[in-house]
Write a protein that holds these residues in place. Structure first.
Motif, PDB file in Angstrom:
ATOM      1  N   SER A  21      -6.676  -0.267  -3.474  1.00  0.00           N
ATOM      2  CA  SER A  21      -7.527   0.226  -2.404  1.00  0.00           C
ATOM      3  C   SER A  21      -7.575   1.744  -2.372  1.00  0.00           C
ATOM      4  O   SER A  21      -8.113   2.320  -1.457  1.00  0.00           O
ATOM      5  N   HIS A  41       0.174   9.821  -5.494  1.00  0.00           N
ATOM      6  CA  HIS A  41       1.172  10.853  -5.200  1.00  0.00           C
ATOM      7  C   HIS A  41       2.609  10.396  -5.401  1.00  0.00           C
ATOM      8  O   HIS A  41       3.534  10.975  -4.846  1.00  0.00           O
ATOM      9  N   ARG A  42       2.804   9.363  -6.178  1.00  0.00           N
ATOM     10  CA  ARG A  42       4.167   8.846  -6.326  1.00  0.00           C
ATOM     11  C   ARG A  42       5.056   9.782  -7.139  1.00  0.00           C
ATOM     12  O   ARG A  42       6.250   9.830  -6.938  1.00  0.00           O
ATOM     13  N   VAL A 376      -1.024  -4.810  -8.954  1.00  0.00           N
ATOM     14  CA  VAL A 376      -0.014  -3.939  -8.337  1.00  0.00           C
ATOM     15  C   VAL A 376       0.839  -3.277  -9.420  1.00  0.00           C
ATOM     16  O   VAL A 376       1.038  -2.069  -9.421  1.00  0.00           O
TER      17      VAL A 376
ATOM     18  N   ARG B   2      -9.715  -2.556   6.767  1.00  0.00           N
ATOM     19  CA  ARG B   2      -8.358  -2.835   6.340  1.00  0.00           C
ATOM     20  C   ARG B   2      -7.994  -1.989   5.123  1.00  0.00           C
ATOM     21  O   ARG B   2      -6.898  -1.485   5.011  1.00  0.00           O
ATOM     22  N   ASN B   3      -8.975  -1.868   4.255  1.00  0.00           N
ATOM     23  CA  ASN B   3      -8.743  -1.098   3.038  1.00  0.00           C
ATOM     24  C   ASN B   3      -8.411   0.353   3.329  1.00  0.00           C
ATOM     25  O   ASN B   3      -7.497   0.909   2.751  1.00  0.00           O
ATOM     26  N   CYS B   6      -5.029   0.774   4.666  1.00  0.00           N
ATOM     27  CA  CYS B   6      -4.051   0.663   3.594  1.00  0.00           C
ATOM     28  C   CYS B   6      -3.926   1.977   2.838  1.00  0.00           C
ATOM     29  O   CYS B   6      -2.839   2.422   2.510  1.00  0.00           O
ATOM     30  N   THR B   7      -5.075   2.568   2.550  1.00  0.00           N
ATOM     31  CA  THR B   7      -5.076   3.825   1.813  1.00  0.00           C
ATOM     32  C   THR B   7      -4.252   4.855   2.553  1.00  0.00           C
ATOM     33  O   THR B   7      -3.392   5.518   1.994  1.00  0.00           O
ATOM     34  N   LEU B  10      -0.638   4.077   2.399  1.00  0.00           N
ATOM     35  CA  LEU B  10      -0.093   4.392   1.083  1.00  0.00           C
ATOM     36  C   LEU B  10       0.161   5.887   0.956  1.00  0.00           C
ATOM     37  O   LEU B  10       1.201   6.319   0.478  1.00  0.00           O
ATOM     38  N   LEU B  11      -0.816   6.652   1.409  1.00  0.00           N
ATOM     39  CA  LEU B  11      -0.682   8.102   1.307  1.00  0.00           C
ATOM     40  C   LEU B  11       0.507   8.576   2.126  1.00  0.00           C
ATOM     41  O   LEU B  11       1.273   9.417   1.699  1.00  0.00           O
ATOM     42  N   SER B  14       3.900   7.641   0.600  1.00  0.00           N
ATOM     43  CA  SER B  14       4.231   8.138  -0.728  1.00  0.00           C
ATOM     44  C   SER B  14       4.365   9.655  -0.757  1.00  0.00           C
ATOM     45  O   SER B  14       4.325  10.266  -1.798  1.00  0.00           O
ATOM     46  N   GLU B  40       9.086   4.226  -3.531  1.00  0.00           N
ATOM     47  CA  GLU B  40       8.138   3.817  -2.498  1.00  0.00           C
ATOM     48  C   GLU B  40       6.717   3.893  -3.008  1.00  0.00           C
ATOM     49  O   GLU B  40       6.444   4.458  -4.057  1.00  0.00           O
ATOM     50  N   GLY B  41       5.832   3.296  -2.253  1.00  0.00           N
ATOM     51  CA  GLY B  41       4.418   3.435  -2.573  1.00  0.00           C
ATOM     52  C   GLY B  41       3.803   2.206  -3.188  1.00  0.00           C
ATOM     53  O   GLY B  41       2.602   2.000  -3.098  1.00  0.00           O
ATOM     54  N   LEU B  42       4.593   1.379  -3.834  1.00  0.00           N
ATOM     55  CA  LEU B  42       4.063   0.136  -4.404  1.00  0.00           C
ATOM     56  C   LEU B  42       4.994  -1.015  -4.014  1.00  0.00           C
ATOM     57  O   LEU B  42       6.213  -0.895  -4.167  1.00  0.00           O
ATOM     58  N   PRO B  43       4.406  -2.126  -3.555  1.00  0.00           N
ATOM     59  CA  PRO B  43       5.243  -3.242  -3.081  1.00  0.00           C
ATOM     60  C   PRO B  43       5.787  -4.078  -4.230  1.00  0.00           C
ATOM     61  O   PRO B  43       5.478  -5.255  -4.363  1.00  0.00           O
ATOM     62  N   MET B  44       6.574  -3.462  -5.103  1.00  0.00           N
ATOM     63  CA  MET B  44       7.123  -4.166  -6.262  1.00  0.00           C
ATOM     64  C   MET B  44       8.561  -3.739  -6.522  1.00  0.00           C
ATOM     65  O   MET B  44       8.993  -2.672  -6.101  1.00  0.00           O
TER      66      MET B  44
END
Lengths: 456, 431
Positions: A21, A41-42, A376, B2-3, B6-7, B10-11, B14, B40-44
């Protein structure tokens, strides 16, 4: 029915929360250069890629591989920056750089600490229009490319099999030619050929600049404007379509090379996203490939490698982002005691199954879950994200479609998968190559030819 | 809507300040070390369990570590290979296993959403603690391995690599290829694998590495759960030192290829070696920095003799090799080997120029952040730090230690460690 509930829970959640997104900023400079920026920005790093709309599928006979040769020559200097300096400057700035050529694109990239992006722009802008092609440099680099071909293709039985296979499968589509070019063409490039090729395609209005990383989009656009907007445009003539003629019967070829294991390659002519009238067909084919070979639980591993235990390995692949119609490929290596013909039978059986019966809900759900999760995982890498944008844009699909991928796959039904199997995986549109291993130790070239017999 | 939310989210999440990875360390109840980095920043999340169970542990059964690892996901508890694959793939998780000379590992990459992650971890635990080693799966995987070993014989490069290690390491556990050889692998029984597993896949020989978007509490739970059902076991004996290379040799092997593959080198260095930085930075200049390295310049850029020419140190628990390599048209092999040898000789003799050293330092430190800018790269680094017991601030102090390297320290280290008169050379190709 219980899994259905999980299924819905799973699919709903990630699509809204996880799908890519992050906004892509697009700006077209006044000379036609398209700039795409995605902020991530990671890490304090940035990747910059310049994609040119040119690759081996653009090449006429006699100079196949010239896009790749030119890619090598792009490191050989300009008036401002003599040979070797490009790489030296990037290295001194802590950067990694390289380039790659495909059938439909030639791309150059640098990954840098975020504050060094300007260095990359300055150098790429310079070599977009000011490359100096020198005969002596070409002579040396020609040797390098010849060695590259030996390493990648000539000494690898399976790569060579694939090369012969593509040359047979396509009648007139330029996809019949290898990206690296045919040996005789490579041997005869002249500086003039490269100069002409460079003039023809290397221009801002035939390129896309993709930047992904810890940057601000507006600053990147301004920086791009500073270095690239003064570059002259070229008149880019539209490509001739070179549409492949209809295949009207199965094609088979036998490859005899010094090797240890037999191997079979099969390919059905199929549409791609770019060419399909009904775009969902491309996504359905993508799912179909995932049903066969989307991991260890997919059908080829589960049924041919385990289950029946007749294959050492078996795979399926489909590249929906090709510029022109493609092949849906299947390949397999038989276990000892089985032959490539057993593999052919088993792979065709897999195709019949897809045509006859609907894939199960679990299988479809598995492919969708994987696609979702991969979307992802792929964002772990700036390079991959840039690659995806550059590729979609350069082959003519448009970068916007990259963002739709997960959603489109998610809409595919079992019926659609069966339908594309019925419509496209046809015996008359099939090509097959059999690699028949010859002894390695006592390999001698014999002068005699046995004639056109099809040997089992 | 929603998008865009989310953005924004995320910002916001991160924006964390970037420093070299902050590694947290603790032990499970059984005492297995755990290394954790929160990203952080990605749900993995990536979870890896490593064992001192690489091919160096094969003994006479060359290839057994590799085949044991390969069998793990073909059946565990009540689950078949199909079940296991489905458990992972139905939640989009990616499972991996493998061996190197020193280590064996089992890994999972998963989304962090609880029910997805839990399903993946449950399966991973079963694989680690209750592998089935069924006879049928064993026979199949053995045959597939044997086919792979046969396939390897098609490749002059692979052949050169096997011969190179054999020449340098002789009877040492590092001498043989990780996947073994036909003669040994064909003699394995499923009991041999079970025995190997029982001895080496134990809590005292395990380390857990976790990188991703989970908090420390979760990470503690994950590590504890993965390890708690493993028997404590015994840490294996230490791998013996590598004997000193006594003399130079050149071996030529005929192969009907259009290119000749050349590998040349000596016994190099180990992880944590006192000369590590000098050798690493020196090699960066010699053959470790792609297009701008000396070897590439001499072999490829100046003479067009090869597509790829390189050198590297491969530091292991014990001394790994220093390797130079290239591939060239058969009839110019001698010339290419000469250029390679002369480049090395000159480098060992004279060391790098001050200018080259400055450029190399700029490259290494300037691109430092790119070494671990993804979770994938990060977990590789942390695994290395964990297995070789390097200091937790290894990454933090890396740039500073690179800066401390001098022309003299490189010259001195190369003179002692890379003696051109002791180089072993393997040449595989046609006439």
């Amino acid at each position: 029915m219980i899994f259905r509930v999980i299924l819905i829970a799973l699919i709903c959640l990630p699509i809204s929360a996880y799908s890519s997104s992050v906004k892509v900023h697009e700006r077209v400079l006044k000379n036609g250069l398209k700039v795409l920026v995605k902020e991530d920005h990671r890490s304090p790093v940035v990747v910059s890629q310049v994609w040119y709309k040119v690759g081996s599928s653009y090449e006429p006979g006699g100079i196949t591989g010239i896009s790749h040769m030119l890619e090598h020559m792009m490191f050989k200097g300009t008036e401002k920056h003599p040979a070797g300096e490009f790489s030296r400057i990037i290295a001194e700035n802590g950067g990694n750089e390289n380039a790659f050529t495909g059938r439909d694109y030639t791309a150059y990239f640098q990954t840098m600490e975020k504050s060094r992006l300007e260095v990359s722009f300055k150098l790429e802008a310079d070599r977009m229009r000011n490359l100096k092609l020198d005969a002596a440099e070409l002579k040396k680099e020609l040797q390098v490319v010849t060695e590259e071909r030996r390493m990648r293709t000539d000494d690898k039985p399976r790569s060579k099999t694939q090369e012969y296979f593509m040359a047979m499968a396509f009648s007139n589509s330029p996809y019949k030619n290898p990206v690296i070019g045919w040996p005789s063409d490579i041997a005869h490039y002249q500086v003039d050929d490269l100069q002409a090729w460079y003039q023809l395609w290397y221009a801002p209005n035939n390129a896309t600049l993709v930047v992904v990383g810890d940057v601000k989009a507006e600053e990147v656009v301004a920086l791009a404007d500073k270095y690239f907007s003064t570059l002259k445009t070229s008149i880019i003539k539209p490509l001739k379509p070179q549409a492949e003629v209809k295949q009207v019967g199965v094609r088979k070829t036998t490859i005899k090379l010094p090797a240890k294991l037999p191997y079979i390659l099969m390919g059905y002519k199929v549409p791609v996203l770019n060419s399909a009238k009904d775009k969902s067909e491309a996504y359905a084919l993508e799912v179909l490939a995932g049903i066969l070979d989307g991991g260890n639980s997919a059908r080829l591993s589960s049924q041919l490698v385990r289950g029946q235990q007749i294959a050492v390995s078996a795979g399926a692949g489909y590249n929906m982002t090709a510029r022109m119609p493609e092949l849906l490929m299947l390949d397999a290596t038989p276990v000892e005691g089985k032959t490539v013909f057993d593999m052919e039978y088993a792979l065709k059986q897999q195709v019949y199954d897809l045509q006859r019966e609907l894939i199960s809900a679990e299988e479809l759900q598995r492919v969708k879950a994987q696609v979702l999760a991969s979307a992802v995982y792929q964002r772990d890498s700036n390079f991959y994200q840039a690659m995806q944008l550059g590729m979609f844009e350069t082959v003519g699909i448009g970068w916007e479609k990259a963002d739709e991928y997960v959603e489109k796959i998610n809409q595919i039904t079992a019926e659609q998968v069966r339908d594309v199997a019925r419509k496209y995986l046809l015996e008359d549109h099939l090509s097959i190559a059999y690699l028949h291993p010859q002894p390695i130790k006592d390999h001698k070239q014999t002068g005699k030819v046995a004639g056109g017999r099809h040997e089992k | 809507m929603r998008n865009s939310l989310c953005t924004l989210l995320l910002l916001l999440t991160s924006q964390s300040v970037f420093s070299a990875a902050k590694i947290e360390y603790w032990q499970t109840v059984q005492g297995s070390p755990v290394y954790f980095v929160k990203t952080e920043g990605l749900p993995m999340v990536d979870v890896r369990v490593i064992f001192d169970a690489g091919s160096a542990r094969d003994g006479d059964q060359q290839g057994i570590a590799s085949l044991t690892s390969g069998l793990l996901d073909t059946g565990a508890g009540d689950l078949t290979a199909d079940d296991i694959a489905q458990q992972f793939e139905s939640v989009g998780a990616q499972f991996g296993e493998g061996v190197s000379k020193d280590t064996a590992w089992v890994s999972v990459r998963s989304l962090t959403k609880e029910e997805l992650l839990n399903k993946a971890l449950k399966t991973m635990k079963l694989i680690l603690t209750k592998p089935a080693f069924n006879e049928m799966d064993f026979q199949r995987e053995k045959n597939r391995t044997l086919a792979g070993l046969k396939h390897r014989e098609e490749s002059p490069g692979a052949l050169a690599n096997i011969e190179f290690f054999k020449a340098l390491y002789k009877d040492h556990p590092y001498a043989h290829p990780e996947s073994g050889i036909v003669e040994t692998v064909s003699g394995f029984s499923v009991d041999d694998l079970r025995k190997f597993y029982t001895q080496f896949y134990v809590a005292n020989n395990a380390k857990v590495i976790i990188v991703g978007d989970v908090d420390k509490k979760q990470a503690e739970k994950i590590a504890q759960s993965l390890i708690e059902d493993l028997p404590l076991g015994v840490k294996p004996d230490i791998i013996p030192e590598v004997p000193f290379t006594a003399k130079a040799m050149t071996k030529k092997i005929h192969f009907p290829s259009s290119q000749t593959h050349v590998l040349a080198g000596v016994i190099g260095m180990k992880r944590g070696d006192k000369d590590y930085l000098s050798l690493y930075v020196g090699n960066h200049i010699l053959g470790g920095s792609g297009l701008v390295s000396k070897l590439t310049d001499e072999v490829r850029e100046k003479r067009g003799l090869a597509y790829s020419a390189y050198s590297y140190f491969s530091p292991l628990f014990r001394k790994g090799p220093f390797v130079m390599g290239l591939q060239t048209r058969n009839d110019q092999t001698d010339k290419a080997v000469d250029v390679m040898q002369n480049t090395l000789k000159a480098f060992v003799q004279n060391g790098p120029t001050e200018k080259a050293l400055i450029a190399a330092k700029k490259n290494i430190t300037g691109g430092f952040a790119m070494r671990f800018d993804t979770n994938s790269k990060l977990i590789s680094y942390v695994s290395m730090i964990a297995f070789y017991q390097l200091p937790l601030d290894y990454l933090d102090t890396f740039q500073q230690r690179v800066q401390a390297v001098t022309v003299d320290s490189i010259k001195d280290a190369f003179k002692r460690r890379v003696k051109p008169e002791l180089i072993n050379t393997i040449i595989v190709g046609g006439e």
